[in-house]
Design an enzyme around this catalytic site. Structure first.
Site, mmCIF file in Angstrom:
data_model
loop_
_atom_site.group_PDB
_atom_site.id
_atom_site.type_symbol
_atom_site.label_atom_id
_atom_site.label_comp_id
_atom_site.label_asym_id
_atom_site.label_seq_id
_atom_site.Cartn_x
_atom_site.Cartn_y
_atom_site.Cartn_z
ATOM 1 N N ALA A 188 0.856 -1.200 0.000
ATOM 2 C CA ALA A 188 0.000 0.000 0.000
ATOM 3 C C ALA A 188 0.884 1.238 0.000
ATOM 4 C CB ALA A 188 -0.923 -0.011 1.212
ATOM 5 N N VAL A 276 6.205 -3.526 -3.952
ATOM 6 C CA VAL A 276 6.735 -3.493 -2.577
ATOM 7 C C VAL A 276 8.050 -2.712 -2.524
ATOM 8 C CG1 VAL A 276 5.607 -5.628 -1.822
ATOM 9 C CG2 VAL A 276 7.803 -5.750 -3.018
ATOM 10 N N ASP A 318 17.797 7.257 -9.254
ATOM 11 C CA ASP A 318 17.344 6.145 -8.409
ATOM 12 C C ASP A 318 18.467 5.204 -7.993
ATOM 13 O OD1 ASP A 318 14.775 7.078 -8.717
ATOM 14 O OD2 ASP A 318 13.953 5.221 -9.546
ATOM 15 N N HIS A 450 -6.833 36.170 -7.024
ATOM 16 C CA HIS A 450 -8.163 35.706 -6.647
ATOM 17 C C HIS A 450 -9.010 35.519 -7.902
ATOM 18 C CE1 HIS A 450 -11.886 35.308 -4.410
ATOM 19 N NE2 HIS A 450 -12.438 36.158 -5.255
HETATM 20 P P1 FAD Z 1 15.234 5.370 -14.704
HETATM 21 O O1 FAD Z 1 14.094 6.212 -15.073
HETATM 22 O O2 FAD Z 1 14.971 4.008 -14.177
HETATM 23 O O3 FAD Z 1 16.140 5.275 -16.017
HETATM 24 C C1 FAD Z 1 17.276 4.484 -16.069
HETATM 25 C C2 FAD Z 1 17.608 4.219 -17.527
HETATM 26 O O4 FAD Z 1 18.886 3.606 -17.600
HETATM 27 C C3 FAD Z 1 16.633 3.248 -18.184
HETATM 28 O O5 FAD Z 1 16.138 3.802 -19.372
HETATM 29 C C4 FAD Z 1 17.463 1.997 -18.469
HETATM 30 O O6 FAD Z 1 17.092 1.330 -19.673
HETATM 31 C C5 FAD Z 1 18.858 2.596 -18.600
HETATM 32 N N1 FAD Z 1 19.935 1.649 -18.270
HETATM 33 C C6 FAD Z 1 20.083 0.933 -17.125
HETATM 34 N N2 FAD Z 1 21.214 0.211 -17.174
HETATM 35 C C7 FAD Z 1 21.791 0.480 -18.379
HETATM 36 C C8 FAD Z 1 22.982 0.024 -19.009
HETATM 37 N N3 FAD Z 1 23.828 -0.849 -18.428
HETATM 38 N N4 FAD Z 1 23.253 0.487 -20.247
HETATM 39 C C9 FAD Z 1 22.411 1.375 -20.872
HETATM 40 N N5 FAD Z 1 21.285 1.842 -20.307
HETATM 41 C C10 FAD Z 1 20.983 1.397 -19.080
HETATM 42 N N6 FAD Z 1 8.503 9.756 -9.729
HETATM 43 C C11 FAD Z 1 8.010 11.005 -9.620
HETATM 44 O O7 FAD Z 1 8.767 11.929 -9.308
HETATM 45 N N7 FAD Z 1 6.686 11.278 -9.862
HETATM 46 C C12 FAD Z 1 5.818 10.300 -10.201
HETATM 47 O O8 FAD Z 1 4.634 10.574 -10.409
HETATM 48 C C13 FAD Z 1 6.298 8.975 -10.313
HETATM 49 N N8 FAD Z 1 5.473 7.981 -10.660
HETATM 50 C C14 FAD Z 1 5.970 6.715 -10.789
HETATM 51 C C15 FAD Z 1 5.084 5.693 -11.119
HETATM 52 C C16 FAD Z 1 5.538 4.406 -11.242
HETATM 53 C C17 FAD Z 1 4.565 3.304 -11.601
HETATM 54 C C18 FAD Z 1 6.926 4.117 -11.062
HETATM 55 C C19 FAD Z 1 7.450 2.708 -11.237
HETATM 56 C C20 FAD Z 1 7.811 5.120 -10.732
HETATM 57 C C21 FAD Z 1 7.344 6.427 -10.585
HETATM 58 N N9 FAD Z 1 8.188 7.485 -10.218
HETATM 59 C C22 FAD Z 1 7.688 8.737 -10.071
HETATM 60 C C23 FAD Z 1 9.627 7.257 -9.971
HETATM 61 C C24 FAD Z 1 10.451 7.678 -11.217
HETATM 62 O O9 FAD Z 1 9.999 6.951 -12.323
HETATM 63 C C25 FAD Z 1 11.928 7.414 -10.964
HETATM 64 O O10 FAD Z 1 12.327 8.069 -9.772
HETATM 65 C C26 FAD Z 1 12.766 7.957 -12.117
HETATM 66 O O11 FAD Z 1 12.410 7.344 -13.335
HETATM 67 C C27 FAD Z 1 14.247 7.707 -11.846
HETATM 68 O O12 FAD Z 1 14.987 8.201 -12.911
HETATM 69 P P2 FAD Z 1 16.421 7.598 -13.267
HETATM 70 O O13 FAD Z 1 16.877 8.335 -14.485
HETATM 71 O O14 FAD Z 1 17.290 7.584 -12.090
HETATM 72 O O15 FAD Z 1 16.179 6.072 -13.625
HETATM 73 P P1 NAI Z 2 6.846 2.202 -1.502
HETATM 74 O O1 NAI Z 2 8.101 2.094 -0.750
HETATM 75 O O2 NAI Z 2 6.176 3.500 -1.660
HETATM 76 O O3 NAI Z 2 5.779 1.202 -0.865
HETATM 77 C C1 NAI Z 2 6.005 -0.165 -0.738
HETATM 78 C C2 NAI Z 2 4.977 -0.729 0.218
HETATM 79 O O4 NAI Z 2 5.084 -2.148 0.186
HETATM 80 C C3 NAI Z 2 5.192 -0.286 1.676
HETATM 81 O O5 NAI Z 2 4.000 0.223 2.210
HETATM 82 C C4 NAI Z 2 5.652 -1.568 2.374
HETATM 83 O O6 NAI Z 2 5.212 -1.636 3.701
HETATM 84 C C5 NAI Z 2 4.986 -2.637 1.519
HETATM 85 N N1 NAI Z 2 5.666 -3.933 1.574
HETATM 86 C C6 NAI Z 2 6.979 -4.190 1.383
HETATM 87 N N2 NAI Z 2 7.224 -5.511 1.498
HETATM 88 C C7 NAI Z 2 6.026 -6.100 1.751
HETATM 89 C C8 NAI Z 2 5.629 -7.452 1.961
HETATM 90 N N3 NAI Z 2 6.500 -8.474 1.912
HETATM 91 N N4 NAI Z 2 4.331 -7.691 2.228
HETATM 92 C C9 NAI Z 2 3.420 -6.675 2.274
HETATM 93 N N5 NAI Z 2 3.747 -5.386 2.082
HETATM 94 C C10 NAI Z 2 5.031 -5.106 1.815
HETATM 95 O O7 NAI Z 2 7.181 1.536 -2.919
HETATM 96 P P2 NAI Z 2 6.369 1.504 -4.288
HETATM 97 O O8 NAI Z 2 4.944 1.822 -4.086
HETATM 98 O O9 NAI Z 2 6.744 0.221 -4.918
HETATM 99 O O10 NAI Z 2 7.028 2.701 -5.095
HETATM 100 C C11 NAI Z 2 8.446 2.727 -5.295
HETATM 101 C C12 NAI Z 2 8.919 4.127 -5.391
HETATM 102 O O11 NAI Z 2 8.564 4.698 -6.645
HETATM 103 C C13 NAI Z 2 8.307 5.084 -4.376
HETATM 104 O O12 NAI Z 2 8.946 4.985 -3.130
HETATM 105 C C14 NAI Z 2 8.549 6.404 -5.007
HETATM 106 O O13 NAI Z 2 9.854 6.815 -4.734
HETATM 107 C C15 NAI Z 2 8.403 6.093 -6.498
HETATM 108 N N6 NAI Z 2 7.069 6.503 -6.947
HETATM 109 C C16 NAI Z 2 6.724 7.815 -6.842
HETATM 110 C C17 NAI Z 2 5.477 8.236 -7.212
HETATM 111 C C18 NAI Z 2 5.118 9.665 -7.050
HETATM 112 O O14 NAI Z 2 6.020 10.473 -6.870
HETATM 113 N N7 NAI Z 2 3.847 10.033 -7.098
HETATM 114 C C19 NAI Z 2 4.486 7.313 -7.779
HETATM 115 C C20 NAI Z 2 4.945 5.963 -7.809
HETATM 116 C C21 NAI Z 2 6.202 5.594 -7.430
#
Ligand code: FAD
Ligand code: NAI
Length: 472
Positions: A188, A276, A318, A450
């Site tokens: 969650a 998770v 990340d 406003h």
């Molecule tokens: P990434 O976006 O993971 O990019 C890494 C890139 O490196 C990838 O394209 C990969 O193919 C490439 N790569 C990896 N290894 C190699 C290699 N050896 N050679 C060549 N290329 C390689 N964050 C927010 O701020 N707001 C949000 O609303 C939000 N929503 C999210 C929703 C979901 C479902 C998920 C999963 C994540 C969300 N995030 C959100 C988190 C956000 O997507 C990440 O924090 C962000 O993408 C990190 O950017 P990054 O460039 O570090 O890595």
């Molecule tokens: P999260 O860390 O937000 O949540 C993971 C959840 O899984 C926690 O509540 C934890 O208690 C639960 N969990 C972990 N192990 C478990 C287990 N074995 N059984 C049951 N529950 C378990 O991670 P999430 O949702 O996967 O997102 C990853 C990251 O992606 C976020 O931390 C955030 O940094 C980024 N993200 C950001 C968004 C935004 O900015 N709006 C949207 C989506 C993702």
């Protein structure tokens, strides 16, 4: 071997592509290594964020929100829709169209800024050499500086291993072609709640299981309690304090066995999304001879300016410590590019905003009330509910509030927390105020347009001073 590039970036996610563009803009000869999708040859520009994260999830959240508004709210406003229906396949095609157009946008940005794209998988060798593997061929490039921006991937748990069909990750959950009747979610956290909201709005019966005893522990407690109630009202069945024991997959169904306070339980779902948390991605990326160090959780070790232990090698986004957020990743990319170019740029990690795209949205910057309490800091709180805000009334969006906390001694803003419509946009005002070390009085004596939702920020600032203008 001569260095061919001033900067070589590995990964074109928000950290990598933004860093590469900024480096090129600063006059550095820059290359970016990125992989491609084998099925259609598409480059994975934009990384997780663009392909399977921020953009696709926000597109689906927006569409599903509009659907719910049309179903539940329009009639009250005098808008009648006779037969409301949603075409899921068309919705997913629309989402893909947006993703592809933004990927093309990054391609154009690379070209216009003169970033060389190296298609393939990068591996860091010794002496700042990078091997790029593409279609069975290995090429080696030397660079004066390397920026690692390889991102993160979903964590998995052995009790519910991904199988690509019934037990899926967040990427697959954003491309479902039909609404699952019974949708289970483990976790969650932000993804669980955002993705769960999408499919619940579109008709799934959603159950979310989490090991912790509360939703969103990082959110200010008062807002977390409020949103928890709202999410339950919206139909999300959130079960906390749960221990997942295992899964059985049979006939396109998955049975999840878990323990809660009532003992052993099980639930059957048509799809189970496991979200998770995420882990840094360094698979086959670093040759030992490079000397780059990882911490005990697998993140690349860096200092405040994203320098690794090897001079000239940086890591951002990340794959390093700190919140896994696209804007934090991009800002680190910019900081490193600037510093390689000879500037001295730092990031204020205290003012990175967070947004959770629920309805209403939650956004915050700075400290939560629980953090201030446990740090023993003396603070004052100002709260203004959107139900007293004229624009919120006009928008028919009364839920939520703005909460500002200030240092009781010097009035400096310590935290801004917003729950309400457009909180994701409004929070920038809190970020700027905190970045410029503003006091609540500075905000209270600033003129806000406003009628706008921003006036709730103005009023919350007044509230820290002991009053508000629109108080009944
Ligand atoms: P990434 O976006 O993971 O990019 C890494 C890139 O490196 C990838 O394209 C990969 O193919 C490439 N790569 C990896 N290894 C190699 C290699 N050896 N050679 C060549 N290329 C390689 N964050 C927010 O701020 N707001 C949000 O609303 C939000 N929503 C999210 C929703 C979901 C479902 C998920 C999963 C994540 C969300 N995030 C959100 C988190 C956000 O997507 C990440 O924090 C962000 O993408 C990190 O950017 P990054 O460039 O570090 O890595
Ligand atoms: P999260 O860390 O937000 O949540 C993971 C959840 O899984 C926690 O509540 C934890 O208690 C639960 N969990 C972990 N192990 C478990 C287990 N074995 N059984 C049951 N529950 C378990 O991670 P999430 O949702 O996967 O997102 C990853 C990251 O992606 C976020 O931390 C955030 O940094 C980024 N993200 C950001 C968004 C935004 O900015 N709006 C949207 C989506 C993702």
């Amino acid at each position: 071997m001569e260095a061919k590039f001033d900067v070589l970036v590995i990964g074109a996610g928000p950290a990598g592509y933004v860093g590469a563009i900024r480096a090129a803009q600063l006059g550095l000869k820059t290359a970016c290594v990125e992989k491609w999708v084998k099925e259609d040859g598409r480059m994975i520009y934009g990384g997780t964020c663009l392909n399977v994260g921020c953009i696709p999830s926000k597109t689906l959240l927006e569409i599903s929100h509009k659907f719910i508004e049309a179903r539940d709210k329009f009639e009250e406003l005098g808008i009648k829709i006779e037969k409301l229906r949603i075409d899921i396949k068309k919705m997913i095609r629309h989402k893909n169209k947006i993703v592809y157009s933004l990927i093309n946008g990054i391609d154009a940005l690379f070209r216009t800024n003169g970033v060389t794209v190296l298609k393939g998988t990068g591996k860091i060798l010794n002496e700042k050499k990078v091997e790029v593997y593409h279609n069975g061929k290995k090429s080696i490039f030397k660079a004066k500086n390397i920026i690692i921006a390889s991102g993160s991937i979903p964590s998995s748990i052995k009790q519910a291993p991904f199988n690509g069909h019934t037990i899926i990750d967040s990427a697959a959950a954003l491309s479902l072609q039909d609404v699952p009747n019974r949708l289970g979610i483990i976790g969650a956290g932000i993804i669980g709640i955002e993705v769960g909201s999408v499919w619940s709005r579109l008709g799934s019966k959603v159950t979310i299981l989490d090991a912790l005893d509360q939703v969103f522990p990082a959110v200010d407690e008062s807002l977390a309690k409020e949103i928890s109630k709202i999410l339950t009202k919206q139909g999300l069945n959130i079960k906390l304090n749960v221990r997942i024991m295992g899964c059985e997959v049979k006939n396109k169904e998955v049975k999840v066995k878990f323990m809660d306070q009532f003992g052993e339980q099980s639930l059957i779902f048509d799809k189970l999304i496991v979200c998770v948390g995420r882990i840094p991605y360094t698979h086959k990326l670093i040759d030992k001879s490079s000397g780059i160090e990882l911490d005990d959780k697998g993140f690349i070790k860096v200092d405040q300016q994203c320098k690794t232990s090897i001079p000239g090698i940086y890591a951002v986004g990340d794959v390093v410590r700190g919140p896994m957020l696209a804007h934090k990743a991009a800002q680190e990319g910019i900081m490193v590019a600037e510093n390689i170019a000879g500037n001295n740029v730092q990031i204020n990690y205290e003012t990175i905003p967070w947004v959770i795209y629920t309805s209403p949205e939650i956004a915050w910057v700075g400290k939560t009330e629980q953090q201030l309490k446990s740090a023993g800091i003396k603070y004052k709180v100002g709260i203004f509910p959107f139900s007293n805000c004229g624009r919120a009334k006009a928008n028919n969006e009364l839920q939520g509030m703005v909460k500002i906390m200030v240092d009781a001694g010097n009035d400096r803003i310590l935290g801004v927390h917003i729950m309400g419509q457009n909180a994701s946009e409004l929070i920038a005002q809190g970020v700027i105020a905190m970045e410029f070390s503003s006091s609540a009085e500075d905000l209270a004596l600033t003129c806000f347009a406003h009628p706008t939702l921003s006036e709730a920020i103005h009023e919350a600032a007044f509230s820290t001073l002991g009053t508000t203008i629109h108080k009944v």
